[in-house]
Design a protein around this motif. Structure first.
Motif, mmCIF file in Angstrom:
data_model
loop_
_atom_site.group_PDB
_atom_site.id
_atom_site.type_symbol
_atom_site.label_atom_id
_atom_site.label_comp_id
_atom_site.label_asym_id
_atom_site.label_seq_id
_atom_site.Cartn_x
_atom_site.Cartn_y
_atom_site.Cartn_z
ATOM 1 N N PRO A 28 0.839 -1.135 -0.071
ATOM 2 C CA PRO A 28 -0.124 -0.050 -0.027
ATOM 3 C C PRO A 28 0.815 1.207 0.022
ATOM 4 O O PRO A 28 2.038 1.174 0.362
ATOM 5 C CB PRO A 28 -0.805 -0.172 1.385
ATOM 6 N N ALA A 74 -1.865 4.598 4.027
ATOM 7 C CA ALA A 74 -1.863 3.221 4.272
ATOM 8 C C ALA A 74 -0.525 2.560 4.338
ATOM 9 O O ALA A 74 -0.164 1.817 4.981
ATOM 10 C CB ALA A 74 -2.694 2.309 3.133
ATOM 11 N N LEU A 134 1.196 3.315 7.432
ATOM 12 C CA LEU A 134 0.756 2.352 8.407
ATOM 13 C C LEU A 134 1.602 1.135 8.371
ATOM 14 O O LEU A 134 1.712 0.350 9.430
ATOM 15 C CB LEU A 134 -0.657 2.228 8.319
ATOM 16 N N ALA A 135 1.521 0.726 7.078
ATOM 17 C CA ALA A 135 2.114 -0.674 6.575
ATOM 18 C C ALA A 135 3.576 -0.656 7.395
ATOM 19 O O ALA A 135 4.187 -1.611 7.756
ATOM 20 C CB ALA A 135 2.220 -0.954 5.260
ATOM 21 N N GLU A 191 3.906 -1.005 10.991
ATOM 22 C CA GLU A 191 3.298 -2.228 11.425
ATOM 23 C C GLU A 191 4.298 -3.383 10.832
ATOM 24 O O GLU A 191 4.396 -4.441 11.423
ATOM 25 C CB GLU A 191 2.032 -2.686 11.062
ATOM 26 N N MET A 197 -4.401 6.689 12.026
ATOM 27 C CA MET A 197 -4.912 5.387 12.458
ATOM 28 C C MET A 197 -4.287 5.218 13.648
ATOM 29 O O MET A 197 -3.218 4.802 13.950
ATOM 30 C CB MET A 197 -5.063 4.135 11.464
ATOM 31 N N LYS A 207 -4.890 -5.658 12.470
ATOM 32 C CA LYS A 207 -4.051 -5.116 11.899
ATOM 33 C C LYS A 207 -4.516 -3.697 11.679
ATOM 34 O O LYS A 207 -5.655 -3.691 11.303
ATOM 35 C CB LYS A 207 -3.428 -5.450 10.710
ATOM 36 N N LEU A 208 -3.635 -2.478 12.044
ATOM 37 C CA LEU A 208 -3.951 -1.230 11.483
ATOM 38 C C LEU A 208 -4.284 -0.965 10.279
ATOM 39 O O LEU A 208 -5.297 -0.426 9.875
ATOM 40 C CB LEU A 208 -3.110 -0.306 12.216
ATOM 41 N N LEU A 209 -3.628 -1.736 9.300
ATOM 42 C CA LEU A 209 -3.689 -1.374 7.882
ATOM 43 C C LEU A 209 -5.083 -1.799 7.564
ATOM 44 O O LEU A 209 -5.760 -1.305 6.801
ATOM 45 C CB LEU A 209 -2.564 -2.202 7.152
ATOM 46 N N TYR A 215 -7.619 0.330 8.649
ATOM 47 C CA TYR A 215 -7.708 1.590 7.930
ATOM 48 C C TYR A 215 -8.142 1.514 6.604
ATOM 49 O O TYR A 215 -8.994 2.428 6.373
ATOM 50 C CB TYR A 215 -6.033 2.138 7.785
#
Lengths: 523, 865
Positions: free
Chosen positions: A27, A31, A34-35, A38, B640, B658-660, B663
């Motif tokens: 992504p 996003a 975020l990816a 994480e 997020m 997962k946040l993804l 989101y």
């Protein structure tokens, strides 16, 4: 192949390379942040592109369990390997590589689009597992035998095929041949096959195709026959009476019985054996039919039972759902009331009420569940009793029928002994003996020998009958215990699952309430 | 007659005495009753008297408000056939027989009223009643069954009360006249209906008897309108499922049985009291609704139709009241007695006692003790048990023939185009108990109204409860309009085919954003919308059969934000506070990913999701997104955070943590929210559009005309006429061209053979020469006439010159006029000759041309081609 990669160093598919690729192709924008934050697990990746990377060997892909699309084009791969774990793969691109044979695709049952363009493949095979294949690209390879096309007839979904720039595509009949042998094909070499061509091709190759079809149909019929026979046997096996609908048992009795076979040449024994066999087979068929009937009975019993249990569970679930729906309605309104309330004391009071509601719901649900457990236990016990009785009755009846078999055997044995002794006497007297086979004559040495021989035959027969009986009894008993165990286990599992579900739900509700409390206090 | 005599003898017997006494008593009572009533009236209080008067006058108004006089003067008898104005000898004979019968009857039964045997018809000619019946089968298939026939008669004719309610009328008009003027009294009604029923094969009879007041005056105010009676709901029989072998036992009931019993007892008591109260109430109401006692009860003459069982699969005897077209059982208390009855063949007198209305009557017409017949030999007398005692009379056989003969002389009944209009002037009003039914012919009202039922709250019909209006042939497919006056709720029902696929539209006002429910034919709509309910603050939509499984959408609105600019509902939509959407289960998705309900709390920026419940679970997953776009302490935008998504999962899964994932789910939901808001907005617009369309349709109320309706469809009429004209012209032209010039010549040759070239040439030559000859002949003829005229003129001139002196002025005038005429004729002949000379070569050439082109002379063509 004069490609620039020839001059470059082959690269290994290692973790870093994969991570980089995943990161790049994952992504983007928010996003993506975020990816990155994480990290992306390989098993969540759905599509992966690894082109122009000088990969020599496919490796390290076992983590990508959920991959749908994989592009490995423009590498220097020589062998298809390491794709065994990618069972969800739909789209596989291996074009512009150095592959020589098709292999290693046996687990990719979901594959719909396969591209092997520009490789060194000379034979189409090892694609049997790819039942969903729709698009196959094999252009610019070394396929030189038209018979490869016939192999493609097994792919019922295949619509698009490209075979251009292969040795076979030079043949003048190439297009017609393919159109004729793959009638469901829509696109060939990037072009739509028009109806006119199809008709022409069909007309041209009609005879050979008809023959092929005939052969295929025969094969199909044979397979179906086999299947039907296997199913029939399976059915008999579930009734525990397989091979009892004929002379199978009788034949097996004489299969290992050399003395018996020898003795059958005695005068008069042939007729005796004939009548014996007839009677024996009749009893066997009786057992067989009785067994099927009993099986039917057991099946209906089991069906009724599972239907009733299912209904009971369904009803119970409905009640539970209703209770939860009612609770949720109330709970939501009280939650919003708490949010709007400003007086701390009131809030506390309401929260207390709420938690009381929750525990009340818990009690109600658990009561329901306990009730169901009790009811089901009773029903299961009843079923258990019935099925055990049924099995017992079946065994008893089969045993009595088997006893009839044994009686027949005993009777036959006596008759045979009589004949043998009288024959021995005759031989001793020297009346006859010329027309007896030599090995039989060897038995008639003295009385002991002949009695022993007849006795041995008898023992073997009895042993066979006993074995068959024992097999039946043990199998049905083990089936019965297994079934009952399974029912009990299922019920326990169900109960545990439901209790877990209820607990989880109640915990969630409680924690939600607690969170609210904290939030409010903080506010 | 012997039977009558016998009966008289029998009456002397002790057994009959009782009956006679009863009859006597009844007669006495009949005479006494008016006096009694008068006495009663005197004693009545002034108040009740006024009330009665009022009531009576009301009845008068409803019944005879617009009854036109239907007397002999208004009937045009000049157009009626001769059979109406005279009697044949056989009819005379029949009348004599009837007279004789009547005499004997009045002699033997002096206490009974005279028979209604041969009233006068519209031409003042006495006719036997049976001959007035004219069995006719109508050409309309709708009129084949008795119920539709009866309905037709009751609709088609206007009721005129009898001149004297206690006597049969002096005149009985023929059904032809009645049909023409569309009005009549009860005898006219029943004669017409009976004719139609016998014509369609029923065993029907006209009855002369006594009916109740309501019946005689066609007063339905005490009848419940059949349209208001709700159809009884058929109670579904719940099939008791046999408990299966392993059905679980219900949990043990821990309630006290004694307490339950006590409870049941108490309930029953309460229910019994309730029932009693209800019954009392009902009785009270019934009492109030009951008719005032009729002074002339049992004396009012009425005529109706009796249908006997047997023919046309009629299972049992019944009466039809021709005024209303309703059927009644023969036990009905409205029918108080029967004097006589007749069909087209015979006439029977009732010899049974009618003290208990018609309840005890036995309709075995073959029984001469119960039914005294006038003519012998009809089929019914064969049923008779005492057949031997009437064999002495012979001449009545002829009489029976007479009836059939005389009736066959009458013309068949026909119903003109007025059949469709049904009611006289296309309108009919029927007053029922607490209801009024108005009927119109189709296309009579420009808005398509065909009937209207008004239901009232009270018996006086002052407070309207509800109005139902039925429409037909509306272009907007409006079928029924229902207005509830108490709640002011209007409901329009539509047939399939409205441009907006409307099914039902119920509303209180046509203003938008008010309470309203619109139902649609969902299969006709792309979006599968079934129903849309609106209240001032909410809108709820129900869907079915959508590919996205949406089943329900509920939107609630906040108060409109005031804008400075001029705002309408269209330009300034109300802010949406909350949207709730529900979905059916999508079998392609696993339950924990299939959303069952999603709630967009627009104002709170909160989105709640509830998933479907898995098959073996009782709880469903939930997820809540808080859409806060905040910045953290450093001023960075928070994309997020875990607390922005609160979720409860039945089976916790890893990837949803997962946040993804969260989101992406939230982004998806944001887009969906936008779409949903747009949908709601579009729905609002659609409502506006529908309302506008409805208003336009109501204003225009155009009617559709079927293409098969040749009378009304102007366009097709024009087209048809044009077609007819064309056909006519075409026909004329064909006749012209059909003059076959070759026929006489072809006839010489053997038929069916192809012509050879030589034959063709010869044929052509012959034809041409013949034509030439004809032309020459014609010229010669004209020439000859010309010459003749000239000669005659010359002769006349000679004669004139010779006798000029002796001629009288008259002769001279004659001569001069002759001369001028002759000169005219000569000139005309000259012109014709010249014209013929001019045209002859052309005609010759034209024929030649035609012959060349004639297919039969194809051989010629070949050569010239």
């Amino acid at each position: 192949m004069n490609r620039p990669c020839n001059s470059m160093e082959p690269r290994v598919m290692d973790d870093d390379m994969l991570k980089l690729a995943v990161g790049d192709q994952g992504p983007q924008e928010e996003a993506g942040q975020l990816a990155k934050q994480e990290g992306i697990l390989f098993k969540d990746v759905l599509s992966l592109q690894l082109d122009f990377r000088n990969i020599l060997r496919i490796d390290n892909l076992w983590q990508f369990e959920n991959l749908r699309k994989l592009q490995l084009d423009n590498n220097i791969i020589e062998k298809i390997e390491g794709l065994e774990n990618l069972a969800h793969l739909v789209w596989l691109d291996l074009s512009f590589n150095n592959i020589e044979t098709i292999e290693g695709l046996d687990t990719l049952v979901n594959l719909e689009d396969l591209s092997l363009f520009n490789n060194r493949i000379s034979k189409i095979d090892s694609l049997d597992a790819l039942v969903k294949l729709q698009v196959l690209s094999l252009g610019n390879n070394r396929i030189d035998n038209m018979m490869n096309i016939i192999y493609l007839r097994r792919f019922k979904c295949l619509r698009t095929l490209s075979l251009s720039r292969n040795p076979i595509s030079e043949a003048e009949d190439y297009k017609m041949f393919i159109c004729a042998y793959l009638p469901d094909l829509v696109y060939l070499d990037y072009r739509r096959i028009d109806d006119h061509t199809k008709k022409l091709a069909e007309a041209k190759h009609q005879y050979s195709i008809d023959e092929l079809k005939h052969r295929e149909n025969l094969m199909q019929a044979q397979l179906e026959d086999e299947q039907a026979r296997r199913e029939e046997l399976e059915k008999h096996k579930t009734a525990f009476v397989e091979h009892l609908n004929g002379s199978f048992l009788f034949d097996s009795m004489y299969a290992e019985d050399s003395e018996g076979n020898k003795l059958s040449y005695l005068p008069g024994v042939g007729e005796l054996l004939e009548t014996y066999k007839d009677k024996f087979v009749i009893i066997c068929v009786n057992i067989f039919e009785y067994g099927l009937k009993q099986q039917e009975k057991r099946k209906t019993e089991l069906d009724t039972f599972s239907e009733c249990v299912h209904e009971a569970i369904q009803e119970n679930q409905e009640q539970g759902k209703r209770k939860i729906a009612k609770f949720e309605e109330k709970h939501l309104s009280s939650l919003s009331a708490i949010r709007e309330e400003s007086e701390l004391r009131n809030i506390e009071k309401m929260i207390l009420e709420c938690s009381a509601d929750i525990s009340e719901l818990f009690d109600a649900l658990m009561t329901l569940e306990m009730q169901l457990v009790e009811q089901l236990e009773e029903t299961i016990n009843m079923f258990e009793r019935n099925i055990v009785d049924m099995v017992g009755l079946f065994i008893e009846n089969v045993q009595s029928l088997m006893a009839q078999c044994r009686d027949l055997e005993n009777h036959h044995h006596e008759k045979l002994l009589e004949i043998s002794i009288s024959t021995l006497e005759k031989i001793v007297e020297g009346d006859l003996g010329e027309d007896l086979p030599n090995d039989l004559r060897a038995l008639f040495v003295d009385k002991d020998t002949i009695v022993n021989a007849v006795g041995a035959s008898h023992d073997i027969h009895l042993l066979k009958i006993d074995n068959r009986e024992d097999e039946l009894v043990t199998r049905i008993n083990s089936w019965c215990t297994r079934l009952i165990d399974k029912i009990h286990k299922d019920e326990i599992m169900r109960n545990r699952k439901r209790v877990k579900e209820i607990n989880q739900y109640i915990d969630h509700m409680q924690s939600e309430l607690d969170n609210l409390e904290c939030g409010d206090i903080l506010d | 007659m012997e039977v009558l005599r016998e009966k008289v003898e029998e009456e002397e017997e002790a057994e009959r005495e009782e009956a006679a006494e009863r009859a006597e008593w009844a007669r006495m009572e009949k005479m006494m009753r008016p006096v009694e009533v008068r006495k009663e009236e005197n004693t009545l209080k002034q108040e009740t008297l006024r009330d009665l008067e009022k009531k009576l006058s009301e009845i008068q108004i409803t019944v005879s408000a617009e009854l036109p006089a239907f007397t002999k003067d208004t009937i045009d008898i000049s157009k009626l056939p001769v059979s109406y104005k005279t009697n044949t000898p056989k009819e005379e004979h029949l009348l004599q027989v009837a007279d004789n019968f009547s005499c004997q009857y009045s002699h033997l039964c002096p206490d009974r009223v005279p028979l209604f045997l041969h009233p006068l018809n519209e031409c003042e000619v006495p006719k036997f009643v049976s001959t007035t019946l004219r069995p006719t089968l109508m050409p309309y298939p709708e009129l084949y069954n008795w119920d539709s026939c009866a309905q037709f008669v009751s609709d088609f004719l206007t009721m005129v009360p009898l001149p004297d309610p206690l006597k049969p009328p002096s005149h009985l008009y023929s059904s032809t006249t009645v049909l023409k003027y569309q009005k009549g009294n009860c005898f006219d009604f029943s004669t017409l209906l009976c004719s139609m029923l016998i014509g369609s094969g029923y065993d029907a009879y006209c009855v002369n008897g006594y009916g109740s007041l309501d019946l005689c005056h066609m007063d339905l105010t005490r009848e419940v309108c059949p349209l208001t009676v709700k159809p009884k709901e058929t109670i579904k029989k719940e099939e008791k499922v046999l408990p299966k072998k392993y059905t679980i036992k219900p949990p043990r009931d821990l309630c006290s049985r004694f307490e339950q019993e006590q409870e049941v007892k108490k309930q029953q008591e309460i229910r019994a009291q309730e029932k009693k109260r209800l019954r009392e109430e009902e009785e009270r109401l019934m009492e109030a609704e009951k008719a005032k006692p009729d002074a002339l009860h049992g004396l009012r003459v009425h005529s109706w139709v009796l249908v006997l069982s047997g023919k046309r699969e009629v299972p049992e005897n019944f009466f039809i009241d021709p005024f209303t077209g309703h059927s009644y059982s023969t036990q009905d208390e409205h029918f108080l007695g029967i004097e006589s009855l007749w069909n087209h063949k015979n006439y029977w007198i009732n010899m049974q006692d009618c003290w208990n209305c018609c309840k005890d009557l036995i309709f075995d017409l073959g029984d001469p003790v119960r039914w005294e017949y006038m003519l012998l030999g009809t089929d019914k007398s064969q049923l008779s048990l005492t057949e031997e005692d009437d064999s002495g009379i012979n001449d009545e056989d002829d009489v029976e023939n007479l009836v059939s003969l005389s009736s066959s002389r009458r013309p068949q009944l026909t119903v003109s185009t007025a059949f469709e209009t049904r009611c006289p002037n296309g309108k009919k009003v029927i007053q029922y108990k607490r209801a009024k039914l108005e009927k119109w012919a189709p296309y009579l009202n420009s808005n398509g109204l065909v009937s209207r039922l008004t239901t009232y709250e009270d018996l006086q019909c002052t407070n309207i409860l509800e109005i139902k209006e039925w429409y037909q042939n509306r272009e907007d497919m409006l079928e029924l309009k229902h207005i509830n006056k108490t709640t002011d709720l209007k409901t329009d029902y539509f047939k399939p085919g409205h441009p907006q696929a409307l099914r039902v539209h119920s509303y209180k006002s046509m203003q938008p954003e008010m309470d309203r429910v619109i139902e649609f034919y969902e299969t006709a709509r792309v979006d599968g919308l079934m129903k849309r309910e609106e209240t001032p603050r909410t809108m709820t939509e129900y869907y079915q059969g959508r590919p996205d499984f949406l089943s329900y959408r509920h939107a609630s609105f906040g108060p409109r934000v005031k804008k400075l600019t001029l705002s309408s509902a269209e330009s300034n939509p109300r802010p949406i506070v909350k949207i709730t959407e529900r979905f059916f289960r999508n079998p392609a998705k696993p339950a924990e990913e299939d959303v069952a309900e999603r709630v967009f709390l627009v104002a709170e920026e909160r989105i709640q999701l509830r998933y479907h419940c898995r098959e073996d679970h009782i709880t469903a997953s939930k997820r809540e997104f808080l859409r806060r776009t905040e910045v953290d302490s450093k001023g960075n935008k928070i994309i997020m955070t875990p607390d922005m998504c609160i979720s409860f999962e039945v089976e916790p899964m890893e990837h949803t943590k997962k946040l993804l994932y969260q989101y992406e789910a939230m982004m998806h939901l944001k887009r969906e929210e936008k779409l949903s808001r747009h949908q709601v907005w579009e729905s609002e617009l659609e409502v506006l559009e529908i309302l506008k369309l409805r208003e336009e349709e109501e204003a225009a109320h155009t009617l559709t005309i079927s293409i098969y309706d040749t009378k009304r469809n102007e366009k097709s009429k024009e087209y048809r006429e044009a077609m007819e004209r064309m056909m006519h012209e075409e026909h004329l032209r064909q006749v012209e061209t059909q003059l076959d010039y070759l026929a006489p010549f072809l006839a010489q040759l053997p038929p069916g053979e192809k012509l050879t070239r030589w034959q063709a040439v010869r044929l052509k030559d012959e034809c041409l020469s013949d034509f030439k000859q004809r032309l020459i002949n014609k010229a010669n003829l004209i020439q000859a006439r010309f010459e003749k005229e000239t000669q005659e003129l010359q002769k006349k001139q000679q004669w004139y010159q010779e006798n000029q002196v002796t001629l009288t002025p008259e002769d001279e005038d004659l001569y001069l006029s002759y001369c001028s005429q002759a000169m005219f004729r000569i000139r005309i002949l000259e012109q014709r000759l010249n014209r013929h000379k001019e045209l002859a070569p052309l005609k010759y050439l034209a024929l030649e041309e035609k012959l060349y082109k004639d297919p039969r002379l194809g051989e010629l063509q070949k050569i010239f081609a």
